[in-house]
Design an enzyme around this catalytic site. Structure first.
Site, PDB file in Angstrom:
ATOM      1  N   CYS A 228      52.287  97.255 -19.364  1.00  0.00           N
ATOM      2  CA  CYS A 228      52.975  96.903 -20.579  1.00  0.00           C
ATOM      3  C   CYS A 228      51.988  96.416 -21.552  1.00  0.00           C
ATOM      4  CB  CYS A 228      54.190  95.559 -20.308  1.00  0.00           C
ATOM      5  SG  CYS A 228      53.190  94.217 -19.346  1.00  0.00           S
TER       6      CYS A 228
ATOM      7  N   GLY B  80      65.139  94.516 -19.303  1.00  0.00           N
ATOM      8  CA  GLY B  80      64.594  93.288 -18.621  1.00  0.00           C
ATOM      9  C   GLY B  80      65.508  92.332 -18.622  1.00  0.00           C
TER      10      GLY B  80
ATOM     11  N   GLY C 100      59.819  97.687 -18.432  1.00  0.00           N
ATOM     12  CA  GLY C 100      60.479  98.445 -19.401  1.00  0.00           C
ATOM     13  C   GLY C 100      60.675  97.552 -20.674  1.00  0.00           C
ATOM     14  N   SER C 101      61.750  97.848 -21.193  1.00  0.00           N
ATOM     15  CA  SER C 101      62.251  97.163 -22.434  1.00  0.00           C
ATOM     16  C   SER C 101      62.510  95.662 -22.268  1.00  0.00           C
ATOM     17  CB  SER C 101      62.985  97.997 -23.253  1.00  0.00           C
ATOM     18  OG  SER C 101      64.460  98.104 -22.586  1.00  0.00           O
TER      19      SER C 101
ATOM     20  N   GLU D 266      57.511  92.949 -16.585  1.00  0.00           N
ATOM     21  CA  GLU D 266      56.519  93.256 -17.854  1.00  0.00           C
ATOM     22  C   GLU D 266      57.476  94.007 -18.964  1.00  0.00           C
ATOM     23  OE1 GLU D 266      53.275  95.564 -16.413  1.00  0.00           O
ATOM     24  OE2 GLU D 266      53.167  94.407 -14.465  1.00  0.00           O
TER      25      GLU D 266
END
Length: 131
Positions: A85, A34, A29-30, A51
């Site tokens: 990612c 994260g 994710g972002s 990721e």
């Protein structure tokens, strides 16, 4: 048991991380999310795999092998149903090879078959959706 994907709210993620049955968190994710996931997991000293981010662009130069570039970049965009990612998200193509690149890429994309991953004719599996 093993949970392979858990699409849910931020609150549910943090609650799941607190469960004693959870020994590893793998998150895609972002960067902002994260950081939050890592902070929750670090309070319990459990392993994490993150990721994060990814705005992976590619450039096709005027002297590129256009067929090879199209094959590599389409694969890079659709591998793992694009849920990676490092999946290619945008492609910049030199104007002198643009038409050829688009034609070759479209041919490859149109050959993908979305369907049941257990069906041998399927070349693009399902997507994880929050619903």
């Amino acid at each position: 048991g093993l949970v392979q994907a858990l699409p849910c709210s931020n609150e549910a993620v943090h609650a799941a991380i607190e469960l004693p049955q959870v020994g590893l968190v793998s998150f895609t994710g972002s960067v902002k999310a994260g950081h939050a996931v890592h902070a929750s997991a670090s309070r319990r000293f459990i392993d994490t795999t993150l990721e994060l981010g990814g705005k992976d662009g590619a450039y096709v130069a005027a002297d590129a092998d256009v067929a090879a570039a199209a094959a590599s970049l389409v694969d890079g965009a659709f591998y793992n149903a694009g849920q990676s990612c490092c999946a290619i998200e945008r492609v910049y193509v030199h104007e002198t090879v643009h038409e050829e690149f688009v034609a070759r890429a479209l041919e490859l994309v149109r050959a993908y078959r979305l369907g049941d991953p257990r069906d041998g004719a399927t070349s693009l599996g399902p997507l994880a959706l929050p619903s």
